[in-house]
Write a protein that holds these residues in place. Structure first.
Motif, PDB file in Angstrom:
ATOM      1  N   SER A 234     162.816  76.684  -4.862  1.00  0.00           N
ATOM      2  CA  SER A 234     163.334  77.953  -4.345  1.00  0.00           C
ATOM      3  C   SER A 234     164.363  78.478  -5.346  1.00  0.00           C
ATOM      4  N   ARG A 235     164.882  79.667  -5.090  1.00  0.00           N
ATOM      5  CA  ARG A 235     165.902  80.223  -5.982  1.00  0.00           C
ATOM      6  C   ARG A 235     167.149  79.355  -6.046  1.00  0.00           C
ATOM      7  N   SER A 236     167.448  78.639  -4.945  1.00  0.00           N
ATOM      8  CA  SER A 236     168.630  77.767  -4.911  1.00  0.00           C
ATOM      9  C   SER A 236     168.403  76.454  -5.651  1.00  0.00           C
ATOM     10  N   GLY A 237     167.147  76.186  -6.021  1.00  0.00           N
ATOM     11  CA  GLY A 237     166.814  74.947  -6.714  1.00  0.00           C
ATOM     12  C   GLY A 237     166.224  73.885  -5.805  1.00  0.00           C
ATOM     13  N   GLU A 238     166.338  74.078  -4.484  1.00  0.00           N
ATOM     14  CA  GLU A 238     165.742  73.149  -3.527  1.00  0.00           C
ATOM     15  C   GLU A 238     164.243  73.433  -3.426  1.00  0.00           C
ATOM     16  N   LEU A 239     163.490  72.424  -3.027  1.00  0.00           N
ATOM     17  CA  LEU A 239     162.056  72.629  -2.859  1.00  0.00           C
ATOM     18  C   LEU A 239     161.764  73.434  -1.605  1.00  0.00           C
ATOM     19  N   THR A 240     160.709  74.206  -1.658  1.00  0.00           N
ATOM     20  CA  THR A 240     160.167  74.880  -0.491  1.00  0.00           C
ATOM     21  C   THR A 240     158.671  74.603  -0.482  1.00  0.00           C
ATOM     22  N   ILE A 241     158.016  74.921   0.601  1.00  0.00           N
ATOM     23  CA  ILE A 241     156.594  74.611   0.736  1.00  0.00           C
ATOM     24  C   ILE A 241     155.867  75.800   1.347  1.00  0.00           C
TER      25      ILE A 241
ATOM     26  N   ILE B  21     151.720  81.539   3.087  1.00  0.00           N
ATOM     27  CA  ILE B  21     152.886  81.652   3.953  1.00  0.00           C
ATOM     28  C   ILE B  21     153.839  80.485   3.660  1.00  0.00           C
ATOM     29  N   TYR B  22     155.126  80.774   3.722  1.00  0.00           N
ATOM     30  CA  TYR B  22     156.144  79.771   3.443  1.00  0.00           C
ATOM     31  C   TYR B  22     156.655  79.171   4.742  1.00  0.00           C
ATOM     32  N   LEU B  23     156.830  77.852   4.745  1.00  0.00           N
ATOM     33  CA  LEU B  23     157.371  77.160   5.910  1.00  0.00           C
ATOM     34  C   LEU B  23     158.893  77.134   5.866  1.00  0.00           C
ATOM     35  N   HIS B  24     159.446  77.387   4.700  1.00  0.00           N
ATOM     36  CA  HIS B  24     160.890  77.456   4.488  1.00  0.00           C
ATOM     37  C   HIS B  24     161.188  78.694   3.643  1.00  0.00           C
TER      38      HIS B  24
ATOM     39  N   GLY C 125     157.998  70.590   8.508  1.00  0.00           N
ATOM     40  CA  GLY C 125     158.092  71.144   7.157  1.00  0.00           C
ATOM     41  C   GLY C 125     158.438  70.037   6.182  1.00  0.00           C
ATOM     42  N   LEU C 126     159.367  70.300   5.289  1.00  0.00           N
ATOM     43  CA  LEU C 126     159.821  69.273   4.357  1.00  0.00           C
ATOM     44  C   LEU C 126     160.936  68.413   4.960  1.00  0.00           C
ATOM     45  N   GLY C 127     161.456  68.811   6.111  1.00  0.00           N
ATOM     46  CA  GLY C 127     162.477  68.024   6.790  1.00  0.00           C
ATOM     47  C   GLY C 127     163.862  68.640   6.798  1.00  0.00           C
TER      48      GLY C 127
END
Length: 163
Positions: free
Chosen positions: A41-48, A58-61, A92-94
């Motif tokens: 993601s833009r923040s550097g965390e993973l998204t799915i 579609i994004y779950l996060h 989701g990813l948790g």
């Protein structure tokens, strides 16, 4: 995939949630139909994200900051220490279950329902979930038969559901 994170998560699942571990071992990725994709993601965390039947992604996060998104969602819930049971629909990813831990007393039960083994495994492979996995009062209901499991679980439990 983060191999050590995945291995640590799987060890915790095997130790604390043997029924989920068995389900994971029986799972075949050949039957996958979600076309899941993890990305930063833009923040550097993973998204799915996944593809719908119409091939729309579609994004779950959040694509921007999934951690902040989860914290905002949890802040809007009205969880009280007297609520002995909390139910989360979707893993989701948790991020959401991780964020909710800050609001829970260790004695409160946290039930996490995820109908897709594939989505659950994406979290296991990519995020450190030990804080959820080794928590004694966390119960997972994973897989397509989640409705039957929910019925069985809550026959013996008083639960408050927050939407």
């Amino acid at each position: 995939m983060h191999t050590s994170v995945k291995q640590d998560n799987l060890k915790a699942i095997e130790k604390f949630h043997p029924n989920v571990f068995e389900l994971i071992n029986r799972y075949s990725s050949d039957s996958s139909s979600l076309d899941l994709k993890t990305e930063k993601s833009r923040s550097g965390e993973l998204t799915i994200s996944g593809l719908t039947k119409d091939k729309a992604r579609i994004y779950l996060h959040s694509k921007y900051d999934p951690v902040k998104e989860s914290e905002k969602i949890i802040d809007s819930w009205h969880i009280k220490k007297k609520d002995s049971n909390v139910l989360v629909l979707g893993f989701g990813l948790g991020y959401l279950p991780i964020a909710i831990l800050e609001k829970l007393d260790p004695l409160q039960n946290l039930f996490i329902v995820e109908s897709s083994i594939e989505i659950f495994l994406s979290g296991v492979e990519n995020l450190d979930l030990i804080s959820i996995l080794d928590r004694p009062n966390t119960k997972f209901i994973i897989g397509p038969d989640f409705l039957d499991e929910l019925k069985n679980q809550f026959k013996k439990t008083d639960i408050k559901t927050v939407f």
